[in-house]
Design a protein around this motif. Structure first.
Motif, PDB file in Angstrom:
ATOM      1  N   ASP A  18      -3.816 -10.879   1.137  1.00 43.94           N
ATOM      2  CA  ASP A  18      -3.278 -10.286  -0.094  1.00 43.94           C
ATOM      3  C   ASP A  18      -1.788 -10.066   0.115  1.00 43.94           C
ATOM      4  O   ASP A  18      -1.392  -9.369   1.058  1.00 43.94           O
ATOM      5  CB  ASP A  18      -3.989  -8.959  -0.386  1.00 43.94           C
ATOM      6  CG  ASP A  18      -3.750  -8.513  -1.820  1.00 43.94           C
ATOM      7  OD1 ASP A  18      -2.596  -8.687  -2.296  1.00 43.94           O
ATOM      8  OD2 ASP A  18      -4.687  -8.017  -2.461  1.00 43.94           O
ATOM      9  N   LYS A  27     -10.884  -8.911  -2.562  1.00 40.84           N
ATOM     10  CA  LYS A  27     -11.223  -8.454  -3.919  1.00 40.84           C
ATOM     11  C   LYS A  27     -12.517  -9.079  -4.428  1.00 40.84           C
ATOM     12  O   LYS A  27     -13.050  -8.670  -5.453  1.00 40.84           O
ATOM     13  CB  LYS A  27     -10.063  -8.767  -4.871  1.00 40.84           C
ATOM     14  CG  LYS A  27      -8.842  -7.877  -4.617  1.00 40.84           C
ATOM     15  CD  LYS A  27      -7.648  -8.266  -5.483  1.00 40.84           C
ATOM     16  CE  LYS A  27      -6.434  -7.385  -5.148  1.00 40.84           C
ATOM     17  NZ  LYS A  27      -5.239  -7.821  -5.851  1.00 40.84           N
ATOM     18  N   LEU A  28     -13.001 -10.120  -3.741  1.00 42.27           N
ATOM     19  CA  LEU A  28     -14.257 -10.747  -4.163  1.00 42.27           C
ATOM     20  C   LEU A  28     -15.443 -10.218  -3.343  1.00 42.27           C
ATOM     21  O   LEU A  28     -16.571 -10.676  -3.528  1.00 42.27           O
ATOM     22  CB  LEU A  28     -14.154 -12.278  -4.000  1.00 42.27           C
ATOM     23  CG  LEU A  28     -13.052 -12.978  -4.809  1.00 42.27           C
ATOM     24  CD1 LEU A  28     -12.984 -14.446  -4.432  1.00 42.27           C
ATOM     25  CD2 LEU A  28     -13.290 -12.845  -6.318  1.00 42.27           C
ATOM     26  N   GLN A  42      -4.956 -21.068 -12.015  1.00 45.71           N
ATOM     27  CA  GLN A  42      -5.774 -19.909 -11.634  1.00 45.71           C
ATOM     28  C   GLN A  42      -7.157 -20.345 -11.164  1.00 45.71           C
ATOM     29  O   GLN A  42      -7.603 -21.448 -11.438  1.00 45.71           O
ATOM     30  CB  GLN A  42      -5.892 -18.921 -12.794  1.00 45.71           C
ATOM     31  CG  GLN A  42      -6.459 -19.521 -14.065  1.00 45.71           C
ATOM     32  CD  GLN A  42      -6.337 -18.582 -15.261  1.00 45.71           C
ATOM     33  OE1 GLN A  42      -5.880 -17.450 -15.123  1.00 45.71           O
ATOM     34  NE2 GLN A  42      -6.758 -19.037 -16.417  1.00 45.71           N
ATOM     35  N   TYR A  53     -13.968 -13.395 -13.824  1.00 45.93           N
ATOM     36  CA  TYR A  53     -12.787 -12.898 -13.104  1.00 45.93           C
ATOM     37  C   TYR A  53     -11.755 -14.019 -12.992  1.00 45.93           C
ATOM     38  O   TYR A  53     -12.090 -15.178 -12.745  1.00 45.93           O
ATOM     39  CB  TYR A  53     -13.167 -12.428 -11.691  1.00 45.93           C
ATOM     40  CG  TYR A  53     -14.142 -11.278 -11.688  1.00 45.93           C
ATOM     41  CD1 TYR A  53     -13.697  -9.965 -11.831  1.00 45.93           C
ATOM     42  CD2 TYR A  53     -15.510 -11.508 -11.542  1.00 45.93           C
ATOM     43  CE1 TYR A  53     -14.600  -8.907 -11.825  1.00 45.93           C
ATOM     44  CE2 TYR A  53     -16.412 -10.465 -11.534  1.00 45.93           C
ATOM     45  CZ  TYR A  53     -15.951  -9.168 -11.679  1.00 45.93           C
ATOM     46  OH  TYR A  53     -16.843  -8.127 -11.681  1.00 45.93           O
ATOM     47  N   ILE A  55      -8.173 -15.120 -10.996  1.00 47.46           N
ATOM     48  CA  ILE A  55      -7.275 -14.841  -9.869  1.00 47.46           C
ATOM     49  C   ILE A  55      -6.049 -15.728 -10.041  1.00 47.46           C
ATOM     50  O   ILE A  55      -6.157 -16.962 -10.085  1.00 47.46           O
ATOM     51  CB  ILE A  55      -7.955 -15.170  -8.518  1.00 47.46           C
ATOM     52  CG1 ILE A  55      -9.255 -14.386  -8.384  1.00 47.46           C
ATOM     53  CG2 ILE A  55      -7.020 -14.888  -7.345  1.00 47.46           C
ATOM     54  CD1 ILE A  55     -10.158 -14.871  -7.274  1.00 47.46           C
ATOM     55  N   LYS A  60      -3.668 -11.651  -7.962  1.00 47.72           N
ATOM     56  CA  LYS A  60      -4.049 -10.485  -8.786  1.00 47.72           C
ATOM     57  C   LYS A  60      -5.332 -10.832  -9.511  1.00 47.72           C
ATOM     58  O   LYS A  60      -5.482 -11.926 -10.040  1.00 47.72           O
ATOM     59  CB  LYS A  60      -2.942 -10.154  -9.781  1.00 47.72           C
ATOM     60  CG  LYS A  60      -1.717  -9.536  -9.112  1.00 47.72           C
ATOM     61  CD  LYS A  60      -0.664  -9.129 -10.125  1.00 47.72           C
ATOM     62  CE  LYS A  60       0.534  -8.492  -9.429  1.00 47.72           C
ATOM     63  NZ  LYS A  60       1.611  -8.186 -10.375  1.00 47.72           N
ATOM     64  N   LEU A  61      -6.243  -9.873  -9.540  1.00 44.54           N
ATOM     65  CA  LEU A  61      -7.577 -10.089 -10.123  1.00 44.54           C
ATOM     66  C   LEU A  61      -7.661  -9.391 -11.473  1.00 44.54           C
ATOM     67  O   LEU A  61      -7.288  -8.219 -11.602  1.00 44.54           O
ATOM     68  CB  LEU A  61      -8.654  -9.540  -9.175  1.00 44.54           C
ATOM     69  CG  LEU A  61     -10.096  -9.875  -9.517  1.00 44.54           C
ATOM     70  CD1 LEU A  61     -10.372 -11.340  -9.246  1.00 44.54           C
ATOM     71  CD2 LEU A  61     -11.053  -9.016  -8.694  1.00 44.54           C
ATOM     72  N   SER A  62      -8.129 -10.115 -12.494  1.00 45.35           N
ATOM     73  CA  SER A  62      -8.381  -9.498 -13.805  1.00 45.35           C
ATOM     74  C   SER A  62      -9.711 -10.041 -14.303  1.00 45.35           C
ATOM     75  O   SER A  62     -10.158 -11.089 -13.846  1.00 45.35           O
ATOM     76  CB  SER A  62      -7.260  -9.850 -14.791  1.00 45.35           C
ATOM     77  OG  SER A  62      -7.176 -11.255 -14.939  1.00 45.35           O
TER      78      SER A  62
END
Length: 779
Positions: A18, A27-28, A42, A53, A55, A60-62
């Motif tokens: 990160d 984050k996963l 992405q 999700y 990336i 950055k994760l959204s």
């Protein structure tokens, strides 16, 4: 076999960190992943809770909730910001297709959903096994576990105008789908566990189906290749990997071992498989995770670019120009391809130059870089003693690598055959200098390779890729006159052709014929240059050529009447100046006479030098002729020339020539022509020709009365009896009243033989005239 393919480590593996805290990207970690996709900058992940999700490159994760229950399939378009997903909103088997426009957001800030449709057209549902969408957004195919394939035709992003059709029905689950554009047609490849099929879906209601193979593949073991492999449908089975075109099976590669996934990345085939040996496993926490082998194959160059174990691979993602492997430990592994230079250096160390060259070409390596590889490869082969192989590589460097670098090597090694090959290639590339031509021809002559020399020089229609003059010089020096003559003739090197013919071959006749075929200016120059030797060796033919050259010249191999003349055009008369060629007859006065006679006959207005020279030749022959009759004949010819009104000789020069050769008729004629009457008289006086003296006075006395006075003085000084001549002269002096009587008496007083009786009548006549004049004056 894959075992025969060389293995390299062209990728570096590292765990993705990160960028915010430089810790392993985690984050996963807690996401129960069900589907993955990538593209448009992405990575997209769907889970068993219905979440999507995203990336981005900054990791950055959204995300947002896309389905109520789960996401099962994702497909990201390459050329559009469109994501197609399949999942479930309610329990039971009722898969829904949702189309997301990633460039638009709804009120919640999530991607806009532009379409929701049932995946299965029939009431009895079946689970979706695979999904593919054509880049034209007009074709979407969904495969099911019950063996059916549903085609959605029309705009994929909208429900309107979309037609749904089952285009394949079988009992075996669908394991792979892929679209390929073939001209204007769209072809759908379908893989099941037991078959490979292609269907042309472009023709409305007339889908053309072809069965390509009666063996299929497991789910996940099919992929569409890129342009480097001509967009073929690739499937993996236990024994091998097979390639398919839309109309049949292509090549196959024997990669053995159980295959779990196939992916394609920049010309590489990426296979996730199980090892045939006892599988290694690793323990993470309380879980034991099986290890998979990720192998990257370079199909074009036939080698393994990378191979490494990674724990329980979920998916392989090709994004941001790299390979990412999503593993069962929920870590993201980055496989970063080494740069081309690093890969080449690895190959150089192992002396794998052929592979290095293929690799460099595949990566569109710049020309200078490729040349350097060819040079290194050539040096390597040369050092091993493989001179033939080395020269093949050096030939590829022509135009970039300094030729002397190669030439020096092979000159030192006395490898004339190899050097010859290189020099030939240098000439073919039209990059040879004069020195290279000299060297190549010397190689041929040293090897006594007449056939190669013939091929290089005497091929009629070949383009010239060497300096012709240099080639002629070398062939001549080596004694290959035939080749030198061929080149000189072909390339109109007239000077060289004639030099060789006259100095080396001594073929004077051939040289003369060659000169006679040249254009006017070239013929004129060459006759001036080589005329002396030609006159001495082939006098008649040279004289004949000169006659043509100085009257109305045309090359001997050209027709006398050409097309332009027939059309009425008046041809231009080309003729050289005869006087410029007199010097070449220095040792052949007979042929010079013939030439000059021809010129004055056809061109009466010839230059004075022509007439002067001809006169000199005539006089020379006249003087040296022993036979009186023949001499008289020659004298007549000479006098005829002098008396010719058109003859443009120089009178002074002609007179000198006649005097030098004591040619009396000529001297007298020229004196008369020049109105030099005094000289005529003096000539007769010097030769004591009394009769001619009197005749001359009679002929020219009217024009110059003083001649009689001179004649009287001449006869008065003579010791012998000249009474008749004196009386005749006095008679004319008296008639014309040319001298006073006193002066006559004084003149005759010098002659002892002139008595008073000679002048008595003259004096009486004169006194009578005087007396009559006095009487008249007194009256």
């Amino acid at each position: 076999l894959s075992l025969q393919w060389r293995r390299f480590n062209f990728f570096d593996k590292e765990v993705v960190k990160d960028p915010q805290d430089e810790q392993v990207f985690s984050k996963l970690k807690d996401i129960n992943i069900s589907a993955c996709a990538f593209g448009r900058g992405q990575i997209i992940v769907g889970d068993f809770e219905g979440q999507l999700y995203f990336i981005n490159r900054q990791l950055k994760l959204s995300g947002f909730k896309a389905y109520e229950i789960r996401v099962s399939h994702l497909f990201q378009m390459k050329q559009h910001s469109i994501l197609i997903s399949i999942g479930e909103d309610e329990e039971g088997v009722n898969p829904l297709i949702k189309v997301w426009n990633l460039d638009k957001v709804d009120k919640m800030g999530n991607p806009s959903c532009t379409r929701i449709a049932r995946a299965s057209p029939s009431s009895k549902g079946s689970r979706v096994s695979c999904l593919t969408v054509h880049e034209n957004l007009n074709n979407m195919a969904v495969g099911f576990e019950d063996g059916s394939v549903v085609l959605f035709k029309g705009d994929v992003t909208r429900d309107r105008h979309s037609k749904i059709k089952i285009i394949h029905q079988d009992t075996c689950p669908i394991t792979g789908l892929a679209f390929k554009s073939s001209g204007k047609n769209a072809v759908l490849f379908i893989a099941t566990g037991f078959k490979i099929i292609s269907i042309n879906v472009s023709v409305k209601d007339k889908e053309v189906k072809s069965e390509l193979d009666d063996h299929g593949c497991p789910i996940g073991c099919s992929v569409m290749s890129d342009q480097s492999q001509d967009f073929q449908f690739v499937i993996g089975r236990q024994d091998a990997v097979y390639f398919y075109q839309s109309d049949g099976r292509g090549p196959c590669l024997a990669f053995e071992g159980e295959k779990l996934q196939l992916h394609w990345f920049r010309g590489y085939l990426v296979i996730v498989g199980k090892e045939s040996k006892a599988m290694r496993s690793s323990t993470i926490g309380n879980q034991t995770i099986q290890m998979n082998i990720v192998t990257v194959y370079d199909i074009q160059n036939k080698f393994i670019a990378y191979s490494a174990p990674i724990p329980d691979v979920i998916d392989v993602l090709c994004e941001w120009g790299s390979l990412f492997v999503l593993a069962g430990d929920r870590k993201l592994y980055h496989l970063q391809e080494k740069d081309t230079q690093t890969k080449l250096e690895m190959l150089f160390k192992k002396n794998l130059y052929v592979l290095a060259i293929n690799l460099a070409k595949g990566h569109s390596y710049d020309e200078d870089g490729l040349i350097e590889i060819f040079r290194q490869y050539g040096d390597h082969l040369y050092s091993k003693g493989d001179h033939d192989g080395a020269i093949q590589q050096y030939v590829k460097t022509i135009g970039k690598l300094e030729a002397s670098y190669v030439i020096r090597k092979f000159l030192d090694a006395q490898r004339i055959h190899n050097l010859t090959s290189y020099l030939q290639a240098l000439h073919k590339a039209q990059l040879a200098t004069e020195d290279h031509t000299t060297l190549l021809l010397n190689c041929y002559t040293k090897l006594k390779d007449v056939s190669k020399l013939d091929e290089f020089i005497m091929t009629k229609d070949r383009e010239v890729d060497f300096d012709v003059e240099t080639a002629i010089k070398v062939c001549r020096q080596a004694g290959y006159y035939k080749h030198a003559l061929f080149l000189a003739k072909k390339h109109s090197q007239h000077d060289w052709y004639l030099k060789i013919q006259l100095e080396d071959h001594k073929d004077y006749q051939e040289a003369l014929e060659y000169i006679g075929k040249l254009e006017f200016e070239a013929t004129e120059n060459n006759v001036k240059k080589y005329g002396k030797i030609l006159v001495s060796e082939v006098p008649q033919q040279t004289t004949d050529l000169l006659k043509r050259l100085c009257t109305d010249y045309k090359p001997s191999d050209k027709p006398l009447v050409d097309a332009r003349t027939l059309e009425g055009e008046i041809p231009k008369i080309l003729k050289a100046n005869a006087e410029e060629f007199i010097h070449i007859f220095v040792n052949n006065s007979k042929k010079l006479t013939e030439f000059l006679e021809h010129m004055v006959r056809l061109q009466p207005g010839s230059n004075s030098l022509v007439y002067n020279t001809l006169l000199e030749l005539y006089l020379h022959d006249y003087v040296h002729e022993q036979n009186k009759t023949v001499q008289e004949s020659k004298g007549k010819i000479t006098l005829d020339l002098l008396q010719n009104q058109d003859a443009g000789y120089d009178i002074d020069q002609a007179l000198v020539l006649c005097q030098m050769n004591d040619f009396k008729p000529g001297i007298l004629y020229l004196y008369e022509k020049a109105k030099l009457y005094q000289q005529i008289l003096r000539y007769h006086m010097e030769h004591n020709e009394y009769t001619h003296i009197i005749e001359s006075c009679k002929r020219f006395g009217t024009a110059d009365p003083h001649l009689w006075v001179q004649a009287l003085s001449y006869f008065a000084r003579k010791q012998e009896n000249c009474k008749p001549q004196i009386m005749e002269v006095l008679s004319h002096i008296d008639k014309k009243n040319l001298l006073p009587p006193l002066l006559v008496i004084q003149t005759l007083a010098h002659n002892s033989t002139a008595t008073l009786a000679v002048v008595k009548d003259y004096i009486i006549r004169r006194l009578q005239v005087e007396s009559d004049q006095i009487a008249e004056d007194e009256r």
